[in-house]
Design a protein around this motif. Structure first.
Motif, PDB file in Angstrom:
ATOM      1  N   TYR A  78     -11.646  -3.718  12.059  1.00 27.91           N
ATOM      2  CA  TYR A  78     -10.253  -3.882  11.658  1.00 27.91           C
ATOM      3  C   TYR A  78     -10.188  -4.721  10.398  1.00 27.91           C
ATOM      4  CZ  TYR A  78      -8.692  -2.148  16.238  1.00 27.91           C
ATOM      5  OH  TYR A  78      -8.459  -1.381  17.357  1.00 27.91           O
ATOM      6  N   ILE A  79      -9.106  -4.575   9.664  1.00 22.99           N
ATOM      7  CA  ILE A  79      -8.932  -5.438   8.491  1.00 22.99           C
ATOM      8  C   ILE A  79      -8.663  -6.869   8.952  1.00 22.99           C
ATOM      9  CG2 ILE A  79      -6.433  -5.190   8.160  1.00 22.99           C
ATOM     10  CD1 ILE A  79      -9.173  -5.049   5.417  1.00 22.99           C
ATOM     11  N   SER A  80      -8.099  -7.014  10.157  1.00 24.48           N
ATOM     12  CA  SER A  80      -7.988  -8.322  10.824  1.00 24.48           C
ATOM     13  C   SER A  80      -8.880  -8.248  12.060  1.00 24.48           C
ATOM     14  CB  SER A  80      -6.543  -8.628  11.212  1.00 24.48           C
ATOM     15  OG  SER A  80      -5.715  -8.718  10.067  1.00 24.48           O
ATOM     16  N   PRO A  81     -10.160  -8.527  11.908  1.00 22.80           N
ATOM     17  CA  PRO A  81     -11.136  -8.244  12.972  1.00 22.80           C
ATOM     18  C   PRO A  81     -10.980  -9.120  14.207  1.00 22.80           C
ATOM     19  CG  PRO A  81     -12.153  -9.435  11.170  1.00 22.80           C
ATOM     20  CD  PRO A  81     -10.776  -9.103  10.715  1.00 22.80           C
ATOM     21  N   TYR A  82     -11.542  -8.617  15.282  1.00 27.50           N
ATOM     22  CA  TYR A  82     -11.543  -9.302  16.571  1.00 27.50           C
ATOM     23  C   TYR A  82     -10.139  -9.790  16.941  1.00 27.50           C
ATOM     24  CZ  TYR A  82     -16.481  -9.275  15.340  1.00 27.50           C
ATOM     25  OH  TYR A  82     -17.733  -8.897  14.958  1.00 27.50           O
ATOM     26  N   PRO A  83      -9.202  -8.866  17.073  1.00 30.68           N
ATOM     27  CA  PRO A  83      -7.801  -9.255  17.269  1.00 30.68           C
ATOM     28  C   PRO A  83      -7.500  -9.890  18.618  1.00 30.68           C
ATOM     29  CG  PRO A  83      -8.041  -6.873  17.479  1.00 30.68           C
ATOM     30  CD  PRO A  83      -9.360  -7.394  17.008  1.00 30.68           C
ATOM     31  N   ALA A  84      -8.275  -9.576  19.649  1.00 32.38           N
ATOM     32  CA  ALA A  84      -7.908 -10.066  20.983  1.00 32.38           C
ATOM     33  C   ALA A  84      -9.117 -10.360  21.857  1.00 32.38           C
ATOM     34  CB  ALA A  84      -6.993  -9.053  21.670  1.00 32.38           C
ATOM     35  N   GLY A 141      -5.862  -3.108  -0.970  1.00 30.03           N
ATOM     36  CA  GLY A 141      -6.053  -4.476  -1.446  1.00 30.03           C
ATOM     37  C   GLY A 141      -6.133  -5.516  -0.350  1.00 30.03           C
ATOM     38  N   LEU A 142      -6.075  -5.101   0.917  1.00 30.87           N
ATOM     39  CA  LEU A 142      -6.195  -6.053   2.019  1.00 30.87           C
ATOM     40  C   LEU A 142      -7.659  -6.441   2.210  1.00 30.87           C
ATOM     41  CD1 LEU A 142      -3.760  -4.354   4.569  1.00 30.87           C
ATOM     42  CD2 LEU A 142      -3.275  -6.251   3.006  1.00 30.87           C
ATOM     43  N   THR A 245     -24.133   2.150   4.199  1.00 32.42           N
ATOM     44  CA  THR A 245     -22.879   1.436   4.027  1.00 32.42           C
ATOM     45  C   THR A 245     -21.831   2.424   3.535  1.00 32.42           C
ATOM     46  OG1 THR A 245     -21.725  -0.432   3.004  1.00 32.42           O
ATOM     47  CG2 THR A 245     -23.362   0.715   1.652  1.00 32.42           C
ATOM     48  N   PHE A 246     -20.594   2.198   3.919  1.00 32.88           N
ATOM     49  CA  PHE A 246     -19.501   3.023   3.388  1.00 32.88           C
ATOM     50  C   PHE A 246     -18.700   2.250   2.339  1.00 32.88           C
ATOM     51  CE2 PHE A 246     -18.012   1.043   7.335  1.00 32.88           C
ATOM     52  CZ  PHE A 246     -16.864   0.391   6.941  1.00 32.88           C
ATOM     53  N   LEU A 247     -19.222   1.083   1.949  1.00 34.90           N
ATOM     54  CA  LEU A 247     -18.548   0.232   0.978  1.00 34.90           C
ATOM     55  C   LEU A 247     -19.176   0.400  -0.405  1.00 34.90           C
ATOM     56  CD1 LEU A 247     -18.571  -2.956   3.222  1.00 34.90           C
ATOM     57  CD2 LEU A 247     -16.585  -1.480   2.810  1.00 34.90           C
ATOM     58  N   THR A 248     -18.361   0.454  -1.428  1.00 35.31           N
ATOM     59  CA  THR A 248     -18.866   0.524  -2.790  1.00 35.31           C
ATOM     60  C   THR A 248     -19.471  -0.821  -3.176  1.00 35.31           C
ATOM     61  OG1 THR A 248     -16.806  -0.246  -3.788  1.00 35.31           O
ATOM     62  CG2 THR A 248     -17.015   2.137  -3.388  1.00 35.31           C
ATOM     63  N   PRO A 249     -20.357  -0.835  -4.178  1.00 29.78           N
ATOM     64  CA  PRO A 249     -20.910  -2.117  -4.633  1.00 29.78           C
ATOM     65  C   PRO A 249     -19.825  -3.118  -5.023  1.00 29.78           C
ATOM     66  CG  PRO A 249     -22.195  -0.316  -5.531  1.00 29.78           C
ATOM     67  CD  PRO A 249     -21.005   0.313  -4.855  1.00 29.78           C
ATOM     68  N   ALA A 250     -18.758  -2.619  -5.665  1.00 27.68           N
ATOM     69  CA  ALA A 250     -17.666  -3.510  -6.068  1.00 27.68           C
ATOM     70  C   ALA A 250     -16.985  -4.118  -4.845  1.00 27.68           C
ATOM     71  CB  ALA A 250     -16.656  -2.750  -6.924  1.00 27.68           C
ATOM     72  N   MET A 251     -16.772  -3.305  -3.819  1.00 29.84           N
ATOM     73  CA  MET A 251     -16.131  -3.805  -2.606  1.00 29.84           C
ATOM     74  C   MET A 251     -17.043  -4.791  -1.879  1.00 29.84           C
ATOM     75  SD  MET A 251     -13.552  -4.023  -0.673  1.00 29.84           S
ATOM     76  CE  MET A 251     -12.544  -2.746  -1.432  1.00 29.84           C
ATOM     77  N   GLN A 252     -18.335  -4.507  -1.842  1.00 26.54           N
ATOM     78  CA  GLN A 252     -19.265  -5.439  -1.214  1.00 26.54           C
ATOM     79  C   GLN A 252     -19.204  -6.799  -1.905  1.00 26.54           C
ATOM     80  OE1 GLN A 252     -23.288  -3.823  -0.206  1.00 26.54           O
ATOM     81  NE2 GLN A 252     -22.470  -1.909  -0.967  1.00 26.54           N
ATOM     82  N   LYS A 253     -19.116  -6.778  -3.222  1.00 25.94           N
ATOM     83  CA  LYS A 253     -19.035  -8.029  -3.978  1.00 25.94           C
ATOM     84  C   LYS A 253     -17.754  -8.783  -3.638  1.00 25.94           C
ATOM     85  CE  LYS A 253     -19.164  -9.972  -8.598  1.00 25.94           C
ATOM     86  NZ  LYS A 253     -18.804  -9.813  -9.988  1.00 25.94           N
ATOM     87  N   GLU A 254     -16.636  -8.061  -3.539  1.00 27.23           N
ATOM     88  CA  GLU A 254     -15.366  -8.708  -3.192  1.00 27.23           C
ATOM     89  C   GLU A 254     -15.417  -9.332  -1.805  1.00 27.23           C
ATOM     90  OE1 GLU A 254     -11.525  -7.035  -3.880  1.00 27.23           O
ATOM     91  OE2 GLU A 254     -12.270  -5.679  -5.415  1.00 27.23           O
ATOM     92  N   LEU A 255     -16.017  -8.616  -0.852  1.00 26.56           N
ATOM     93  CA  LEU A 255     -16.111  -9.142   0.506  1.00 26.56           C
ATOM     94  C   LEU A 255     -17.036 -10.359   0.566  1.00 26.56           C
ATOM     95  CD1 LEU A 255     -16.263  -5.831   2.592  1.00 26.56           C
ATOM     96  CD2 LEU A 255     -14.292  -7.332   2.198  1.00 26.56           C
ATOM     97  N   ASP A 256     -18.102 -10.333  -0.225  1.00 25.51           N
ATOM     98  CA  ASP A 256     -19.000 -11.493  -0.286  1.00 25.51           C
ATOM     99  C   ASP A 256     -18.273 -12.705  -0.874  1.00 25.51           C
ATOM    100  OD1 ASP A 256     -21.040  -9.981   0.768  1.00 25.51           O
ATOM    101  OD2 ASP A 256     -22.019  -9.597  -1.157  1.00 25.51           O
TER     102      ASP A 256
END
Length: 273
Positions: A78-84, A141-142, A245-256
């Protein structure tokens, strides 16, 4: 820690290996039993028979490590992981003993692909649906954050001490980190190789598994998780094949970068001390 079980017992520590605890967790992780409306006698019996019964008279501390306390593997997607997370049994256990909770965190650039690969193995249709929803949220953008996860856990377990460590800290300081978890200093932590069964598989493995789910083949076999596991083992991320991975290199960098921000936000509050 499983390899140290005998020596830990001599220090008064009862370590419950994950393979022994995971089934018990299904019984402990029951809203019906441990909710506020639950019967106190049933609560006490369940907690004693499934958890405290493993302790002998010479042991003063129970130690266990289980990621599924946070929820099912798909709860990470989830974009807000482990909700419950269902921590009712932990809260109930605090009426009998002191409890410390340690949360290991790492970048969602690594968690998302790994959770998807495992979810595809055990909950294939749900995992694919959640991955698509997650990608849409990321495209808007979330971004995920550990801060609300930590704060939510702390609020849900008010009588527990909650501490965190990073995956990177664990890898570089294993003995120190495990000693902190156990509450005693250990010097003989054996070296173990990185597990292959839980490692994120290669790109071709996921492609083949997804193709079988898309065609409905996964419904034609009794134990899809075993079939999927065979696919993963035949297409491991080695010999030049990239890890999935299903994430682009740019997205991986943002998440890091978000991960580092989370650590900086949580550090002043003492979670890493």
């Amino acid at each position: 820690m499983k390899l140290c079980k005998a020596s830990l017992e001599l220090q008064g520590i009862c370590y419950i290996p994950i393979d022994a605890f995971r089934y018990k967790l299904r019984l402990l992780d029951q809203n019906r039993v441990f909710s506020q409306q639950g019967n106190w006698l049933e609560k006490r019996y369940t907690l004693t028979s499934k958890l405290f019964s493993v302790v002998n008279n010479n042991q003063q501390r129970i130690v266990l490590s289980e990621e599924n306390i946070l929820g099912r593997v798909t709860d990470a997607l989830y974009i807000s992981p482990y909700p419950a997370p269902n921590v009712d049994f932990i809260n109930y256990a605090t009426t009998y003993t002191d409890i410390s909770v340690f949360l290991s965190i790492r970048s969602f650039s690594q968690i998302y692909p790994a959770a998807y690969a495992t979810g595809l193995k055990f909950f294939p249709e749900e995992a694919i649906r959640l991955k698509h929803a997650l990608q849409e949220a990321l495209d808007k953008g979330l971004r995920p954050s550990w801060v609300p996860v930590v704060k939510r856990l702390e609020a849900q377990m008010p009588r527990c001490q909650l501490k965190c460590w990073t995956f990177e800290r664990y890898k570089s300081h294993q003995t120190e980190t495990v000693s902190r978890l156990l509450g005693v200093s250990i010097d003989d932590l054996p070296a173990v190789e990185n597990p292959t069964l839980t490692a994120t598989p290669g790109v071709e493995a996921i492609r083949e598994a997804e193709a079988q789910v898309a065609s409905g083949e996964h419904r034609k076999v009794k134990k899809w998780f075993k079939v999927c596991g065979d696919i993963y083992r035949a297409n491991q991320a080695c010999d030049g094949q990239p890890k999935y991975t299903f994430l682009t290199p740019a997205m991986q960098k943002e998440l890091d970068e978000q991960y580092l921000t989370d650590i900086a936000t949580l550090t002043p509050d003492g979670y890493f001390t």
